[in-house]
Scaffold this motif. Structure first.
Motif, mmCIF file in Angstrom:
data_model
loop_
_atom_site.group_PDB
_atom_site.id
_atom_site.type_symbol
_atom_site.label_atom_id
_atom_site.label_comp_id
_atom_site.label_asym_id
_atom_site.label_seq_id
_atom_site.Cartn_x
_atom_site.Cartn_y
_atom_site.Cartn_z
ATOM 1 N N GLN A 137 4.096 7.658 2.274
ATOM 2 C CA GLN A 137 4.407 6.540 3.161
ATOM 3 C C GLN A 137 3.993 5.250 2.456
ATOM 4 O O GLN A 137 2.994 5.217 1.728
ATOM 5 C CB GLN A 137 3.697 6.670 4.510
ATOM 6 C CG GLN A 137 4.249 5.724 5.569
ATOM 7 C CD GLN A 137 3.809 6.106 6.979
ATOM 8 O OE1 GLN A 137 3.119 7.102 7.194
ATOM 9 N NE2 GLN A 137 4.194 5.300 7.959
ATOM 10 N N GLU A 138 4.754 4.191 2.664
ATOM 11 C CA GLU A 138 4.504 2.911 2.000
ATOM 12 C C GLU A 138 4.552 1.782 3.018
ATOM 13 O O GLU A 138 5.302 1.846 4.000
ATOM 14 C CB GLU A 138 5.533 2.679 0.883
ATOM 15 C CG GLU A 138 5.574 3.798 -0.142
ATOM 16 C CD GLU A 138 6.556 3.524 -1.283
ATOM 17 O OE1 GLU A 138 7.030 2.369 -1.395
ATOM 18 O OE2 GLU A 138 6.834 4.461 -2.054
ATOM 19 N N MET A 146 0.846 -1.191 0.000
ATOM 20 C CA MET A 146 0.000 0.000 0.000
ATOM 21 C C MET A 146 0.882 1.242 0.000
ATOM 22 O O MET A 146 1.838 1.329 0.765
ATOM 23 C CB MET A 146 -0.911 0.005 1.238
ATOM 24 C CG MET A 146 -1.768 1.268 1.395
ATOM 25 S SD MET A 146 -2.969 1.156 2.771
ATOM 26 C CE MET A 146 -1.865 1.031 4.204
ATOM 27 N N LYS A 147 0.551 2.188 -0.867
ATOM 28 C CA LYS A 147 1.246 3.465 -0.923
ATOM 29 C C LYS A 147 0.243 4.577 -0.645
ATOM 30 O O LYS A 147 -0.862 4.576 -1.191
ATOM 31 C CB LYS A 147 1.906 3.681 -2.295
ATOM 32 C CG LYS A 147 2.980 2.656 -2.625
ATOM 33 C CD LYS A 147 3.484 2.795 -4.058
ATOM 34 C CE LYS A 147 4.344 4.029 -4.232
ATOM 35 N NZ LYS A 147 4.985 4.068 -5.581
ATOM 36 N N LEU A 148 0.640 5.513 0.216
ATOM 37 C CA LEU A 148 -0.212 6.646 0.567
ATOM 38 C C LEU A 148 0.368 7.920 -0.023
ATOM 39 O O LEU A 148 1.579 8.171 0.070
ATOM 40 C CB LEU A 148 -0.301 6.808 2.088
ATOM 41 C CG LEU A 148 -1.295 5.944 2.874
ATOM 42 C CD1 LEU A 148 -0.989 4.469 2.716
ATOM 43 C CD2 LEU A 148 -1.283 6.331 4.354
ATOM 44 N N TYR A 149 -0.509 8.719 -0.625
ATOM 45 C CA TYR A 149 -0.130 10.018 -1.169
ATOM 46 C C TYR A 149 -1.039 11.078 -0.546
ATOM 47 O O TYR A 149 -2.258 10.906 -0.497
ATOM 48 C CB TYR A 149 -0.285 10.055 -2.685
ATOM 49 C CG TYR A 149 0.604 9.101 -3.441
ATOM 50 C CD1 TYR A 149 1.850 9.506 -3.916
ATOM 51 C CD2 TYR A 149 0.180 7.798 -3.702
ATOM 52 C CE1 TYR A 149 2.660 8.637 -4.632
ATOM 53 C CE2 TYR A 149 0.980 6.925 -4.413
ATOM 54 C CZ TYR A 149 2.221 7.342 -4.869
ATOM 55 O OH TYR A 149 3.021 6.473 -5.571
ATOM 56 N N PRO A 156 -0.669 -1.810 -5.361
ATOM 57 C CA PRO A 156 -0.091 -2.266 -6.622
ATOM 58 C C PRO A 156 -0.121 -3.778 -6.831
ATOM 59 O O PRO A 156 -0.159 -4.240 -7.978
ATOM 60 C CB PRO A 156 1.366 -1.772 -6.542
ATOM 61 C CG PRO A 156 1.656 -1.693 -5.072
ATOM 62 C CD PRO A 156 0.357 -1.359 -4.400
ATOM 63 N N THR A 157 -0.090 -4.544 -5.748
ATOM 64 C CA THR A 157 0.022 -5.997 -5.886
ATOM 65 C C THR A 157 -0.797 -6.702 -4.807
ATOM 66 O O THR A 157 -1.244 -6.085 -3.840
ATOM 67 C CB THR A 157 1.492 -6.463 -5.750
ATOM 68 O OG1 THR A 157 1.986 -6.064 -4.463
ATOM 69 C CG2 THR A 157 2.367 -5.855 -6.827
ATOM 70 N N ASN A 158 -0.959 -8.039 -4.988
ATOM 71 C CA ASN A 158 -1.595 -8.863 -3.967
ATOM 72 C C ASN A 158 -0.744 -10.108 -3.720
ATOM 73 O O ASN A 158 0.426 -10.153 -4.108
ATOM 74 C CB ASN A 158 -3.037 -9.212 -4.376
ATOM 75 C CG ASN A 158 -3.101 -9.930 -5.715
ATOM 76 O OD1 ASN A 158 -2.191 -10.688 -6.082
ATOM 77 N ND2 ASN A 158 -4.173 -9.701 -6.462
ATOM 78 N N PHE A 160 -2.865 5.929 -12.718
ATOM 79 C CA PHE A 160 -1.798 4.936 -12.673
ATOM 80 C C PHE A 160 -0.507 5.460 -13.309
ATOM 81 O O PHE A 160 0.569 4.905 -13.077
ATOM 82 C CB PHE A 160 -2.247 3.651 -13.357
ATOM 83 C CG PHE A 160 -3.333 2.926 -12.595
ATOM 84 C CD1 PHE A 160 -3.079 2.383 -11.346
ATOM 85 C CD2 PHE A 160 -4.605 2.795 -13.123
ATOM 86 C CE1 PHE A 160 -4.071 1.731 -10.629
ATOM 87 C CE2 PHE A 160 -5.607 2.143 -12.419
ATOM 88 C CZ PHE A 160 -5.341 1.606 -11.171
ATOM 89 N N ASP A 161 -0.606 6.532 -14.069
ATOM 90 C CA ASP A 161 0.600 7.154 -14.623
ATOM 91 C C ASP A 161 1.389 7.900 -13.556
ATOM 92 O O ASP A 161 2.574 8.196 -13.751
ATOM 93 C CB ASP A 161 0.230 8.130 -15.743
ATOM 94 C CG ASP A 161 -0.343 7.416 -16.963
ATOM 95 O OD1 ASP A 161 0.022 6.249 -17.190
ATOM 96 O OD2 ASP A 161 -1.153 8.035 -17.678
ATOM 97 N N ASP A 162 0.745 8.222 -12.438
ATOM 98 C CA ASP A 162 1.382 9.038 -11.402
ATOM 99 C C ASP A 162 1.998 8.224 -10.262
ATOM 100 O O ASP A 162 2.778 8.758 -9.471
ATOM 101 C CB ASP A 162 0.353 10.004 -10.787
ATOM 102 C CG ASP A 162 -0.303 10.880 -11.838
ATOM 103 O OD1 ASP A 162 0.414 11.390 -12.717
ATOM 104 O OD2 ASP A 162 -1.540 11.047 -11.776
ATOM 105 N N VAL A 163 1.649 6.942 -10.168
ATOM 106 C CA VAL A 163 2.015 6.175 -8.971
ATOM 107 C C VAL A 163 3.449 5.665 -8.997
ATOM 108 O O VAL A 163 3.888 5.012 -8.041
ATOM 109 C CB VAL A 163 1.049 4.989 -8.760
ATOM 110 C CG1 VAL A 163 -0.340 5.498 -8.427
ATOM 111 C CG2 VAL A 163 1.008 4.088 -9.990
ATOM 112 N N GLY A 164 4.190 5.991 -10.053
ATOM 113 C CA GLY A 164 5.616 5.672 -10.046
ATOM 114 C C GLY A 164 6.381 6.545 -9.072
ATOM 115 O O GLY A 164 7.481 6.196 -8.634
#
Length: 209
Positions: free
Chosen positions: A123-124, A103-106, A155-157, A114-118
């Protein structure tokens, strides 16, 4: 960031908490979300992303959930109706394989895609499977002390083709947005100026007499 512990306290600010009557009040920030403008990207059923933000006592309502569509990614853009001091996040899944694993928090970045999450998150976390809502991921409160918009990116499971989330709990404090200041200034500007002018003219006329 492997090697998390499932004990009382783990890594990256995650810890188990005890069930208490106050939990419902602590996780009440869902009621301060502007649901009409909440966005969930890559949801299989339109509008289902809103269903996971609900009362603490409804976290075991597994009838409503959000499932990802094209792949395992899910992204939530969450606007609040005021300012929030975010202290913790709970993520409830049901099946282990489809439970999000990261999980990533912005903070305060509306309409992310999804273009911005790179970009690095504010906090992650590495997540653990949790179907009881007892594992909280504690935020850096100083960083998340004035949040009007929160983005959560999963991003993943743990192996499934799609991700399922049944409940997201947000713990913290809510503050009303200070929008009345402009109104006060507008009200004060006109009548006060006219009042001062009237008083000035009166005093001058009295002195002349």
């Amino acid at each position: 960031m492997s090697g998390h512990r499932h004990g009382r306290h783990g890594c990256d600010g995650d810890h188990n908490h005890d069930e208490t009557p106050e939990m419902g009040l602590q996780y009440s920030l869902y009621s301060k979300i502007d649901l009409g403008n909440l966005e969930c990207l890559n949801e299989k059923c339109e509008g289902s992303g809103k269903d996971v933000f609900k009362a603490w006592e409804d976290r075991f309502d597994f009838e409503k959930y959000v499932e990802s569509d094209a792949d395992e990614e899910l992204l939530f853009n969450i606007p609040f109706t005021g300012n929030v001091k975010l202290k913790g996040v709970v993520v409830v899944g049901r099946e282990m394989d489809s439970h999000p694993s990261k999980m990533k928090l912005y903070k305060n970045r509306p309409h992310m895609t999804f273009d911005d999450v790179g970009a690095p998150g504010d906090q992650e976390f590495d997540l653990h499977p949790d179907n009881t809502g007892t594992l909280e991921y504690s935020t850096k409160v100083v960083k998340f002390s004035s949040v009007h918009h929160l983005t959560l990116y999963f991003p993943t499971n743990f192996g499934s083709e799609t991700t399922k989330v049944y409940y997201i709990g947000l713990r913290g404090e809510f503050y009303e947005a200070h929008r009345h200041g402009v109104t006060i200034c507008t009200y004060e500007a006109r009548p006060n100026i006219s009042d001062h002018k009237t008083n000035a003219f009166d005093s001058v006329s009295h002195e002349v007499q």
